[in-house]
Structure formats: C-alpha cells, structure tokens
Design an enzyme around this catalytic site. Structure first.
Site, mmCIF file in Angstrom:
data_model
loop_
_atom_site.group_PDB
_atom_site.id
_atom_site.type_symbol
_atom_site.label_atom_id
_atom_site.label_comp_id
_atom_site.label_asym_id
_atom_site.label_seq_id
_atom_site.Cartn_x
_atom_site.Cartn_y
_atom_site.Cartn_z
ATOM 1 N N VAL A 254 -47.424 99.127 -12.635
ATOM 2 C CA VAL A 254 -48.877 99.231 -12.823
ATOM 3 C C VAL A 254 -49.658 98.497 -11.737
ATOM 4 O O VAL A 254 -50.880 98.608 -11.678
ATOM 5 C CB VAL A 254 -49.321 98.698 -14.207
ATOM 6 C CG1 VAL A 254 -48.730 99.525 -15.318
ATOM 7 C CG2 VAL A 254 -48.990 97.224 -14.367
ATOM 8 N N LYS A 255 -48.968 97.745 -10.881
ATOM 9 C CA LYS A 255 -49.666 97.004 -9.830
ATOM 10 C C LYS A 255 -50.029 97.932 -8.663
ATOM 11 O O LYS A 255 -49.671 99.103 -8.639
ATOM 12 C CB LYS A 255 -48.781 95.848 -9.343
ATOM 13 C CG LYS A 255 -48.405 94.836 -10.435
ATOM 14 C CD LYS A 255 -49.616 94.243 -11.108
ATOM 15 C CE LYS A 255 -49.297 93.000 -11.928
ATOM 16 N NZ LYS A 255 -48.338 93.205 -13.019
ATOM 17 N N ASN A 256 -50.719 97.383 -7.660
ATOM 18 C CA ASN A 256 -51.235 98.217 -6.573
ATOM 19 C C ASN A 256 -50.137 98.847 -5.730
ATOM 20 O O ASN A 256 -50.323 99.920 -5.155
ATOM 21 C CB ASN A 256 -52.180 97.416 -5.683
ATOM 22 C CG ASN A 256 -53.566 97.310 -6.293
ATOM 23 O OD1 ASN A 256 -53.877 97.997 -7.264
ATOM 24 N ND2 ASN A 256 -54.410 96.475 -5.737
#
Length: 411
Positions: A208-210
C-alpha cells in the site's frame, strides 16, 4: 445473534472494490523480477546492494540497509539507538510498529499529542524535554500520511539537544520533500530520508506504500557506525571480518579459513531477497511519476471538498508524498455514526480505512499502564478522521464516484 455477511456491490459489479490504496505493477516490474528468477542469485546477491545504492542516490543518504519489512527496520534501529529504560517521545498516531520497536529495545515510549495535520507536535516535545531534561533520550517521529513534520523545528531540536537521538519513521514518506533554512543560509529543498536532522530514517515497502517490494523496508543513516551495526543485526549478528576467535579463524600457517564466520551480536534474519530488490529498483524509477499522479488526485479532492462538511487533513502540499489522503468529518453533528458511514460506503464498493487507533489505548499498552494520557487532539482526530481512496491507478471516473458517494451518504 448471527451477524449477516454484507455483499458489496459497486457501479462496476459485484465484489469489485475501490480500496484506500493499492500497488501498481507494470511489465517493467515483472521483467525485472523474471530476470532475477533466471539468474544465479535469488537472495543475498547483487540486486540488494544495487537497490540500497539506488535508495541512497534518490534520498541523498550516505548509507542504506534494505531489510525484510518496515518493522524490521524499526526494530534494528531501536536496538542501535536505545538502551533499556530510555524514555522516548513518540506519536500515538501511527501503526503500532513504531512504538513497539521502542519496547523491543526495553525502552519506554512517552506519547505526545498530535497537531491538526496528524503529525506529532514538536512544540510539545520541546516542552517535555525542558520538563524532564536528560531523562528524554530519543524522539521517534512519523511523517504521517507522507506529509513531513516541521523540519525546521526538528533542526532546532537537533541543534539545541544534540544528545537526543532522533528517528524518522518515513514509512509513509518516501518521495516526500521539505524546505529548510538554518541561520542565514538560503532555503534549500531536500528529500525525506537524507537524515540531515536525524540519526536514522526508516522506510516501508509494503504494497500500500508509494513503492513496493512486496514486503520490505530500509534503514537509512549518514553514520558509518550505525550502518555497520545494522548490517550485522540484519544477518544473525554474523560478520566475516575483524574476528575475535583467531584460533578458529586461521590455520597454523596464518591462512584465513575460507568457511569461517563469526556471530558477535544477537541478530536476526531480516534479510531481503534479490527478487524483492529487483522489484524495488524498478518501482523506485517510477516513484516521482506515482507521486505526481497522487498530487493531481489530491488537488481534485481538495477542490471537491472546499467549503463542505468534509475537511481535508491539510491543504494541498506539493512536498507531501501523499501516501494517504485523510479527511475529517464531525460525525457528532450528523445522524449517522462513523461505523455506519464505513459500512454504507463498503456496500457501494468503497473501502475506507482509519489511520490510526490511538496506540496508547490498545489493550496491550493499557496493561503496561498507558491509556490515561491527556491527548485531546489525538482523541478528537480518532472520532473524525478516515482515509479515502488514493493510488496511482485510481481513475478520475472512480474518484468522481468516490466523491459522489461520500456526499450522498453524509447528506
């Protein structure tokens, strides 16, 4: 009473969801991973160092140590920076891994209230330091949602209290920037992760991170001693030089035994694979593009919510990495509870999330004596805040649908 299972429907059909965040994987990513699968090294090979070098090049940090996940990065960092019994200022507005890492080292987190933007209140940190003096040994801060804390204030703390260790939990903030000015220097723009005003910065590469490596994390530092210690802790506490047991390391003629290694610390298996790092290298090349798209979407949200009941956590910030887009609604003024609101949006296929539940209120922490802290901003934030969909592949059509449904349910 048997709870009914909810069937989620959307404009795109049954079971199709719009999550609050998700990864973006393209053909270049798949090709990079396949090349490693066809190579001689699947783990502990050249791609790990290549990824670490790429992180350093991007952030301007001197050293980077890639590890198995963001929690591993925090754990290693805490063991390096902290001693048993240390008092550590930290935020209640984070995933539990941030403060848990303090406990792993036998130290004690002291929760500090947040500001309106969800970040730790550094002014309150300064007040507590002035009150407790040398008892405060470290600050573990979080760049919440990808929006950096007040870095000039952090620089002030660094200069005034050089004995206090500082860790930046930048799990949300790879790609974020900040402007800083010290004394008469011209204002400069740097990237989160350069460790200019901290001992260590940690990253997370969860999906879910960049950017993602599947699971993964990194420890960044400009301190060579911290770097060497982190390398040892990542790999079972084992080294392959500077041996203590020379009688075991060398033969009678002084030749190094080629099989020899030595465990000098109680370390961990926090290594990351070449497969993951190949994905990370490919993803890092697209990071600026990912953030540019998130900025575009964030501006559209800001415009849609202007002068409405939905309040963005902060006005558009070109320096934020926008890992999350958080808004606040005063549900006390409405005829719908926050839980009912979440359920109704899920029935429309929109999966909201809350970041985060106050850590000090978690049952485990209450058993340790926490839970009665005076944190009015945090508790108010918990009642009002939620994260709405924001990710690279979110289309304008999907975003319009999200906006429409938010207002429909809230009216």
């Amino acid at each position: 009473m048997v709870k009914k299972r909810r069937v989620f429907r959307t404009f795109k059909g049954i079971y199709k969801m719009i999550p609050y965040s998700r990864q973006f994987i393209d053909e270049d990513d798949k090709k990079a991973v396949l090349e490693v699968l066809n190579s001689d090294f699947l783990t502990t090979g050249p791609k790990v160092k290549e990824f670490e070098n790429a992180i350093c090049d991007y952030t301007d940090a001197k050293y980077a140590i890639a590890v198995s996940n963001g929690t591993a990065a925090l754990h290693i960092s805490s063991l390096i920076l902290l001693n048993k019994g240390d008092l550590v200022l930290t935020t209640p507005n984070s995933f539990v891994a941030t403060s848990n890492s303090i406990l792993y080292a036998g130290a004690n987190p002291l929760f500090v209230d947040i500001k309106e933007d969800g970040n730790i209140d550094l002014d309150k940190c300064i007040d507590i330091i002035n009150q407790f003096g040398s008892k405060i040994k470290a600050i573990f801060l979080v760049h919440f949602s990808g929006n950096p804390v007040d870095m000039e204030k952090l620089a002030f703390i660094r200069r005034k209290y050089p004995e206090i260790k500082i860790l930046e939990d930048a799990s949300h903030a790879i790609g974020a920037k900040y402007k800083w000015k010290i004394d008469n220097e011209k204002g400069k723009i740097s990237k989160i992760g350069d460790c200019k005003f901290s001992d260590i910065t940690t990253f997370s590469f969860h999906p879910v991170k960049n950017i993602t490596t599947g699971e993964g994390g990194a420890v960044l530092t400009n301190n060579e001693e911290i770097y060497k210690k982190a390398l040892i802790l990542r790999n079972h506490g084992i080294i392959r030089s500077d041996f203590e047991n020379e009688d075991l390391a060398y033969d009678k003629k002084g030749n190094l035994n080629p099989w020899y290694y030595e465990m000098q610390e109680l370390g961990f298996n926090y290594r990351i694979s070449d497969i993951q790092c190949a994905l990370g290298i490919s993803q890092l090349k697209k990071l600026d593009k990912f953030i540019e798209k998130k900025h575009f979407l964030a501006k559209r949200y800001d415009e849609a919510f202007e002068n409405t009941i939905i309040k963005p956590l902060y006005k558009f910030n070109e320096f934020s990495a926008y890992h999350l887009y958080v808004v606040r609604v005063d549900f006390s003024r409405l005829n719908i509870t926050k839980a009912e609101f979440f359920y109704k949006l899920r029935e429309d296929g929109i999966y909201l999330q809350l970041h985060y539940i106050p850590i000090n209120k978690q049952p485990y922490y209450k058993k340790l004596g926490y839970g009665s802290e005076n944190l009015p901003q945090m508790y108010k934030y918990y009642e009002e805040a939620f994260s709405i969909p924001l990710y690279y592949s979110l289309s304008e059509k999907e975003q319009n649908y999200v906006i429409k449904k938010l207002f429909e349910v809230l009216k």
